[in-house]
Design a protein around this motif. Structure first.
Motif, PDB file in Angstrom:
ATOM      1  N   PRO A   1       0.831  -1.210   0.000  1.00 20.65           N
ATOM      2  CA  PRO A   1       0.000   0.000   0.000  1.00 20.65           C
ATOM      3  C   PRO A   1       0.858   1.250   0.000  1.00 20.65           C
ATOM      4  O   PRO A   1       1.836   1.340   0.743  1.00 20.65           O
ATOM      5  N   ILE A   2       0.491   2.191  -0.845  1.00 22.72           N
ATOM      6  CA  ILE A   2       1.246   3.444  -0.891  1.00 22.72           C
ATOM      7  C   ILE A   2       0.395   4.631  -0.433  1.00 22.72           C
ATOM      8  O   ILE A   2       0.909   5.629   0.052  1.00 22.72           O
ATOM      9  N   ILE A   3      -0.934   4.527  -0.594  1.00 20.78           N
ATOM     10  CA  ILE A   3      -1.858   5.516  -0.030  1.00 20.78           C
ATOM     11  C   ILE A   3      -2.871   4.769   0.825  1.00 20.78           C
ATOM     12  O   ILE A   3      -3.467   3.797   0.371  1.00 20.78           O
ATOM     13  N   GLU A   4      -3.035   5.212   2.068  1.00 25.55           N
ATOM     14  CA  GLU A   4      -4.003   4.585   2.958  1.00 25.55           C
ATOM     15  C   GLU A   4      -4.844   5.670   3.634  1.00 25.55           C
ATOM     16  O   GLU A   4      -4.322   6.474   4.409  1.00 25.55           O
ATOM     17  N   LEU A   5      -6.115   5.698   3.294  1.00 22.19           N
ATOM     18  CA  LEU A   5      -7.058   6.594   3.949  1.00 22.19           C
ATOM     19  C   LEU A   5      -7.938   5.754   4.857  1.00 22.19           C
ATOM     20  O   LEU A   5      -8.499   4.749   4.426  1.00 22.19           O
TER      21      LEU A   5
ATOM     22  N   VAL B   1      -2.052   8.016   5.431  1.00 26.97           N
ATOM     23  CA  VAL B   1      -0.664   7.550   5.418  1.00 26.97           C
ATOM     24  C   VAL B   1      -0.238   7.423   3.962  1.00 26.97           C
ATOM     25  O   VAL B   1      -0.926   6.793   3.155  1.00 26.97           O
ATOM     26  N   VAL B   2       0.895   8.030   3.616  1.00 26.21           N
ATOM     27  CA  VAL B   2       1.423   7.965   2.250  1.00 26.21           C
ATOM     28  C   VAL B   2       2.817   7.353   2.304  1.00 26.21           C
ATOM     29  O   VAL B   2       3.709   7.889   2.956  1.00 26.21           O
ATOM     30  N   ASP B   3       2.981   6.206   1.645  1.00 26.04           N
ATOM     31  CA  ASP B   3       4.259   5.500   1.606  1.00 26.04           C
ATOM     32  C   ASP B   3       4.814   5.276   3.018  1.00 26.04           C
ATOM     33  O   ASP B   3       6.003   5.457   3.272  1.00 26.04           O
ATOM     34  N   GLY B   4       3.914   4.913   3.931  1.00 28.86           N
ATOM     35  CA  GLY B   4       4.311   4.611   5.297  1.00 28.86           C
ATOM     36  C   GLY B   4       4.477   5.818   6.207  1.00 28.86           C
ATOM     37  O   GLY B   4       4.777   5.675   7.398  1.00 28.86           O
ATOM     38  N   ILE B   5       4.264   7.022   5.675  1.00 28.09           N
ATOM     39  CA  ILE B   5       4.457   8.249   6.456  1.00 28.09           C
ATOM     40  C   ILE B   5       3.091   8.844   6.793  1.00 28.09           C
ATOM     41  O   ILE B   5       2.305   9.143   5.897  1.00 28.09           O
ATOM     42  N   PRO B   6       2.789   9.013   8.071  1.00 24.97           N
ATOM     43  CA  PRO B   6       1.498   9.605   8.432  1.00 24.97           C
ATOM     44  C   PRO B   6       1.459  11.097   8.125  1.00 24.97           C
ATOM     45  O   PRO B   6       2.423  11.823   8.384  1.00 24.97           O
ATOM     46  N   LEU B   7       0.345  11.541   7.543  1.00 26.54           N
ATOM     47  CA  LEU B   7       0.154  12.973   7.319  1.00 26.54           C
ATOM     48  C   LEU B   7      -0.406  13.556   8.605  1.00 26.54           C
ATOM     49  O   LEU B   7      -1.608  13.545   8.860  1.00 26.54           O
ATOM     50  N   ASP B   8       0.479  14.030   9.448  1.00 25.50           N
ATOM     51  CA  ASP B   8       0.066  14.557  10.745  1.00 25.50           C
ATOM     52  C   ASP B   8       0.581  15.985  10.889  1.00 25.50           C
ATOM     53  O   ASP B   8       0.890  16.649   9.908  1.00 25.50           O
TER      54      ASP B   8
ATOM     55  N   PRO C   1       5.819  18.960  10.610  1.00 28.62           N
ATOM     56  CA  PRO C   1       6.186  19.611   9.343  1.00 28.62           C
ATOM     57  C   PRO C   1       7.060  18.743   8.450  1.00 28.62           C
ATOM     58  O   PRO C   1       6.914  18.762   7.224  1.00 28.62           O
ATOM     59  N   ALA C   2       7.971  17.966   9.054  1.00 27.31           N
ATOM     60  CA  ALA C   2       8.863  17.125   8.252  1.00 27.31           C
ATOM     61  C   ALA C   2       8.074  16.072   7.485  1.00 27.31           C
ATOM     62  O   ALA C   2       8.371  15.782   6.316  1.00 27.31           O
ATOM     63  N   ASN C   3       7.068  15.489   8.123  1.00 30.41           N
ATOM     64  CA  ASN C   3       6.241  14.488   7.443  1.00 30.41           C
ATOM     65  C   ASN C   3       5.475  15.107   6.276  1.00 30.41           C
ATOM     66  O   ASN C   3       5.388  14.541   5.194  1.00 30.41           O
ATOM     67  N   ARG C   4       4.913  16.283   6.520  1.00 29.04           N
ATOM     68  CA  ARG C   4       4.145  16.962   5.477  1.00 29.04           C
ATOM     69  C   ARG C   4       5.034  17.316   4.278  1.00 29.04           C
ATOM     70  O   ARG C   4       4.632  17.167   3.129  1.00 29.04           O
ATOM     71  N   LEU C   5       6.235  17.795   4.557  1.00 27.27           N
ATOM     72  CA  LEU C   5       7.152  18.154   3.480  1.00 27.27           C
ATOM     73  C   LEU C   5       7.547  16.920   2.676  1.00 27.27           C
ATOM     74  O   LEU C   5       7.571  16.951   1.440  1.00 27.27           O
ATOM     75  N   THR C   6       7.826  15.826   3.377  1.00 26.75           N
ATOM     76  CA  THR C   6       8.200  14.590   2.685  1.00 26.75           C
ATOM     77  C   THR C   6       7.075  14.115   1.781  1.00 26.75           C
ATOM     78  O   THR C   6       7.299  13.746   0.616  1.00 26.75           O
ATOM     79  N   ILE C   7       5.852  14.126   2.306  1.00 26.96           N
ATOM     80  CA  ILE C   7       4.710  13.668   1.514  1.00 26.96           C
ATOM     81  C   ILE C   7       4.510  14.551   0.292  1.00 26.96           C
ATOM     82  O   ILE C   7       4.274  14.069  -0.819  1.00 26.96           O
ATOM     83  N   ARG C   8       4.643  15.855   0.464  1.00 18.22           N
ATOM     84  CA  ARG C   8       4.434  16.759  -0.678  1.00 18.22           C
ATOM     85  C   ARG C   8       5.507  16.588  -1.746  1.00 18.22           C
ATOM     86  O   ARG C   8       5.238  16.820  -2.926  1.00 18.22           O
ATOM     87  N   THR C   9       6.709  16.191  -1.350  1.00 26.97           N
ATOM     88  CA  THR C   9       7.744  15.967  -2.353  1.00 26.97           C
ATOM     89  C   THR C   9       7.616  14.596  -3.006  1.00 26.97           C
ATOM     90  O   THR C   9       8.125  14.376  -4.102  1.00 26.97           O
ATOM     91  N   GLU C  10       6.922  13.667  -2.344  1.00 23.55           N
ATOM     92  CA  GLU C  10       6.748  12.319  -2.897  1.00 23.55           C
ATOM     93  C   GLU C  10       5.464  12.175  -3.702  1.00 23.55           C
ATOM     94  O   GLU C  10       5.259  11.173  -4.389  1.00 23.55           O
ATOM     95  N   VAL C  11       4.570  13.161  -3.584  1.00 27.66           N
ATOM     96  CA  VAL C  11       3.275  13.096  -4.259  1.00 27.66           C
ATOM     97  C   VAL C  11       3.179  14.236  -5.268  1.00 27.66           C
ATOM     98  O   VAL C  11       3.174  15.403  -4.896  1.00 27.66           O
TER      99      VAL C  11
END
Length: 251
Positions: free
Chosen positions: A7-11, A67-74, A77-87
Motif C-alpha cells: 500500500p502506498i496511499i491509505e485513507l 498515510v502515504v508511503d508509510g508516512i502519516p500525514l500529521d 512539518p517534516a512528514n508533510r514536506l516529505t509527503i508533498r515531495t513524494e506526491v
C-alpha cells in the motif's frame, strides 16, 4: 521496482466539513497499492477533489488518518514536506509561472526542493519534455502555449520531482475537446510505465480503459469501489447505475 501489494496511499475513515456545515467527505476509506491506477468518479460536489487535496495536505481533515508511503500525514512539518515531495499533483488549472519559460517552470522546484544543480535540472527537464512531446517548446512561455500544452508542461513539472504517486484532479476539464486526447495519452503512458495514479476524471472511456479500479463517490461518501471492468459492466449499486446512465453508454 514495484513491490506487489504494497500500500502506498491509505485513507482510514477520513471526514471533512467546510464552514457552513457542508460535509465534503464522510468517513472515506481507501487503499491504493503501488503501481495501481484508481479512477475517482462521481457527480460534481461529491468530494473527489477535496479527497485529493487532503492526501496532499492542501486541506485539513477533521478526523481519520492518511498515510502515504508509510508516512502519516500529521502535524509534523517534516512528514508533510516529505509527503508533498513524494506526491505529484496536477490540477484543473495549470498553475504555471507566466514570467518563466517552460524549462524554468520545470527546473525551479528541482533546484529549490530537490537541490539539483542547474545543469542537472535542465537535463531532467529536457528528458521530461521529450516524454510529453514538447521538446520544441522548451524556451516558450506559458502565454505561447495551448491549454493542452500547458497541462502537459504541468505534468512534466510534477514528474520532475520523481514522485512515487501522481494525483490528477480533473486534468482535462479545462481543455477544449481536441486537446483532451493529448493529455490523456500522457496519462496512459504513465500508467503503462507503472506509475501509481489516483485520477479524478469525467472521462469515462479513459477510466474504463486505463484504471485498474474505480472509486465512486457521492455526497462525500464511497458508494462503490471495484475493478474497473466490472464496474462499467455490472455496477453493484443503483446510484452507480444511475450515474453511468447519465454520463456513459450504460443500460
Amino acid at each position: 521496482m514495484h513491490t506487489p501489494d504494497r500500500p502506498i496511499i491509505e485513507l482510514s475513515s477520513i471526514s471533512k466539513t467546510f464552514p457552513g456545515g457542508v460535509r465534503a467527505l464522510d468517513s472515506v476509506s481507501l487503499t491504493v497499492k503501488e503501481g495501481e491506477v484508481v479512477a475517482v468518479i462521481g457527480p460534481s460536489g461529491s468530494g473527489k477533489s477535496t479527497m485529493l487535496r487532503c492526501i496532499n495536505g492542501l486541506e485539513e481533515i477533521d478526523s481519520g488518518t492518511i498515510v502515504v508511503d508509510g508516512i502519516p500525514l500529521d502535524e509534523k512539518p517534516a512528514n508533510r514536506l516529505t509527503i508533498r515531495t513524494e506526491v505529484g499533483m496536477v490540477f484543473q488549472s495549470f498553475n504555471l509561472f507566466p514570467h518563466l519559460s517552460v524549462r524554468e517552470n520545470i527546473d525551479i522546484a528541482q533546484i529549490r526542493v530537490r537541490k539539483r544543480s542547474a545543469a542537472q535540472a535542465e537535463e531532467r527537464s529536457r528528458e521530461l519534455l521529450a516524454k510529453v512531446g514538447l521538446t520544441d517548446k522548451i524556451d516558450a512561455y506559458p502565454s505561447q502555449l495551448s491549454g493542452g500544452q500547458k497541462q502537459r508542461v504541468a505534468i512534466a513539472r510534477a514528474l520532475a520531482m520523481d514522485p512515487k504517486v501522481m494525483l490528477f484532479d480533473e486534468a482535462t476539464s479545462a481543455l477544449d475537446p481536441e486537446m483532451i486526447g493529448e493529455v490523456l495519452q500522457v496519462m496512459r503512458d504513465l500508467a503503462a510505465e507503472g506509475m501509481t495514479m489516483l485520477a479524478v476524471t469525467h472521462e469515462m472511456g479513459f477510466a474504463r480503459e486505463v484504471a485498474s479500479r474505480v472509486l465512486f463517490l457521492d455526497e462525500g461518501a464511497v458508494i462503490e469501489q471495484q475493478e474497473a471492468k466490472a464496474f462499467f459492466q455490472r455496477p453493484s449499486q443503483e446510484r452507480s447505475r444511475e450515474f453511468l446512465r447519465k454520463v456513459f453508454d450504460f443500460k
